[in-house]
Design a protein around this motif. Structure first.
Motif, PDB file in Angstrom:
ATOM      1  N   ASP A  68      10.966   5.550   4.713  1.00 23.42           N
ATOM      2  CA  ASP A  68      11.192   6.657   5.473  1.00 23.42           C
ATOM      3  C   ASP A  68      10.016   7.678   5.202  1.00 23.42           C
ATOM      4  N   GLU A  69       8.878   7.390   4.434  1.00 25.63           N
ATOM      5  CA  GLU A  69       8.202   8.312   4.129  1.00 25.63           C
ATOM      6  C   GLU A  69       6.751   8.131   4.693  1.00 25.63           C
ATOM      7  N   LEU A  70       6.640   7.217   5.678  1.00 25.13           N
ATOM      8  CA  LEU A  70       5.123   6.948   6.106  1.00 25.13           C
ATOM      9  C   LEU A  70       4.554   7.968   6.899  1.00 25.13           C
ATOM     10  N   PRO A  71       3.160   7.948   6.817  1.00 29.03           N
ATOM     11  CA  PRO A  71       2.411   8.871   7.554  1.00 29.03           C
ATOM     12  C   PRO A  71       2.925   9.250   8.944  1.00 29.03           C
ATOM     13  N   SER A  72       2.622  10.295   9.403  1.00 26.35           N
ATOM     14  CA  SER A  72       2.858  10.553  10.923  1.00 26.35           C
ATOM     15  C   SER A  72       1.835   9.782  11.738  1.00 26.35           C
TER      16      SER A  72
ATOM     17  N   TRP B 228      -4.930   6.637   7.560  1.00 31.54           N
ATOM     18  CA  TRP B 228      -4.244   5.470   6.859  1.00 31.54           C
ATOM     19  C   TRP B 228      -4.337   4.341   7.960  1.00 31.54           C
TER      20      TRP B 228
ATOM     21  N   TRP C 122       1.225   3.813  -1.904  1.00 30.12           N
ATOM     22  CA  TRP C 122       2.537   3.020  -1.263  1.00 30.12           C
ATOM     23  C   TRP C 122       3.358   3.981  -0.866  1.00 30.12           C
ATOM     24  N   PHE C 123       4.048   3.620   0.277  1.00 30.78           N
ATOM     25  CA  PHE C 123       4.837   4.486   1.040  1.00 30.78           C
ATOM     26  C   PHE C 123       6.058   3.691   1.406  1.00 30.78           C
ATOM     27  N   ALA C 124       7.313   4.662   1.297  1.00 29.56           N
ATOM     28  CA  ALA C 124       8.717   4.049   1.297  1.00 29.56           C
ATOM     29  C   ALA C 124       8.712   4.260   3.270  1.00 29.56           C
TER      30      ALA C 124
ATOM     31  N   ARG D 119       8.119  -0.582  -1.133  1.00 28.68           N
ATOM     32  CA  ARG D 119       7.125   0.325  -0.493  1.00 28.68           C
ATOM     33  C   ARG D 119       5.966  -0.583   0.140  1.00 28.68           C
TER      34      ARG D 119
ATOM     35  N   ARG E 287       9.261  -1.221   9.691  1.00 30.05           N
ATOM     36  CA  ARG E 287      10.375  -0.107   9.342  1.00 30.05           C
ATOM     37  C   ARG E 287      11.625  -0.745   9.905  1.00 30.05           C
TER      38      ARG E 287
END
Ligand SMILES: [Zn+2]
Length: 173
Positions: A148-152, A68, A144-146, A53, A169
């Motif tokens: 496939d889970e990033l903010p738009s 972010w 922490w962001f995976a 992440r 990504r």
């Protein structure tokens, strides 16, 4: 976007500046002072944890307050950008990091309106050496962001962050 927007008087001697070469530069006919409208370099990091992440920081200041961002900041005079990375990451996140490979550069704009500044954003991967995650300085939250889970994109502080994260990504897909 024009870093020299509104300049009229020489900051060194106070005489009226020559404005003929705006927006590229201004020069002082009295003392010879010249200011160039260069982009501001910034150094930012892709810090990735053991789960793959990436670390993002929520901005506590304008511009883009509450959105972010990839942690990092502006290069100071004479400072190597990888030292900027170490300094800014420690200030913003409490983490000591070691820069890895260069990950690319993206141009952007800091702020909006006629006197916003052109930025040249340099990106490195970085690994955590030590430290405890704690938001400080101009950051209100760290997470922490995976991939496939990033903010738009509308939750990201700048277009360059969206582009850099898309590139990251793709590189880990
Ligand atoms: Zn002058």
């Amino acid at each position: 976007m024009a870093v020299l927007h509104g300049w009229r008087l020489c900051p060194r001697c106070g005489a009226e500046l020559g404005l003929e070469q705006l927006p590229a530069r201004v020069s002082c006919p009295v003392c010879g002072f010249v200011a160039y409208a260069n982009p501001k370099p910034a150094a930012n990091a892709f810090v990735v944890d053991h789960a793959g992440r990436v670390l993002l920081a929520r901005r506590a200041r304008e511009p883009s307050l509450g959105l972010w961002d990839l942690p990092g900041g502006f290069v100071e005079e004479g400072e190597h950008p990888t030292d900027t990375l170490r300094r800014e990451l420690l200030e913003e996140t409490g983490l000591e990091v070691e820069p890895g490979s260069f990950a690319g550069l993206w141009m952007d704009e800091y702020g909006d309106g006629p006197d916003s500044e052109s930025t040249l954003c340099l990106y490195w991967t970085a690994r955590v050496v030590r430290g405890v995650l704690s938001p400080a300085d101009d950051v209100s939250e760290l997470a922490w962001f995976a991939a496939d889970e990033l903010p738009s994109d509308d939750q990201l502080a700048f277009p360059s962050v969206a582009e850099a994260l898309e590139n990251w990504r793709d590189s880990v897909a």
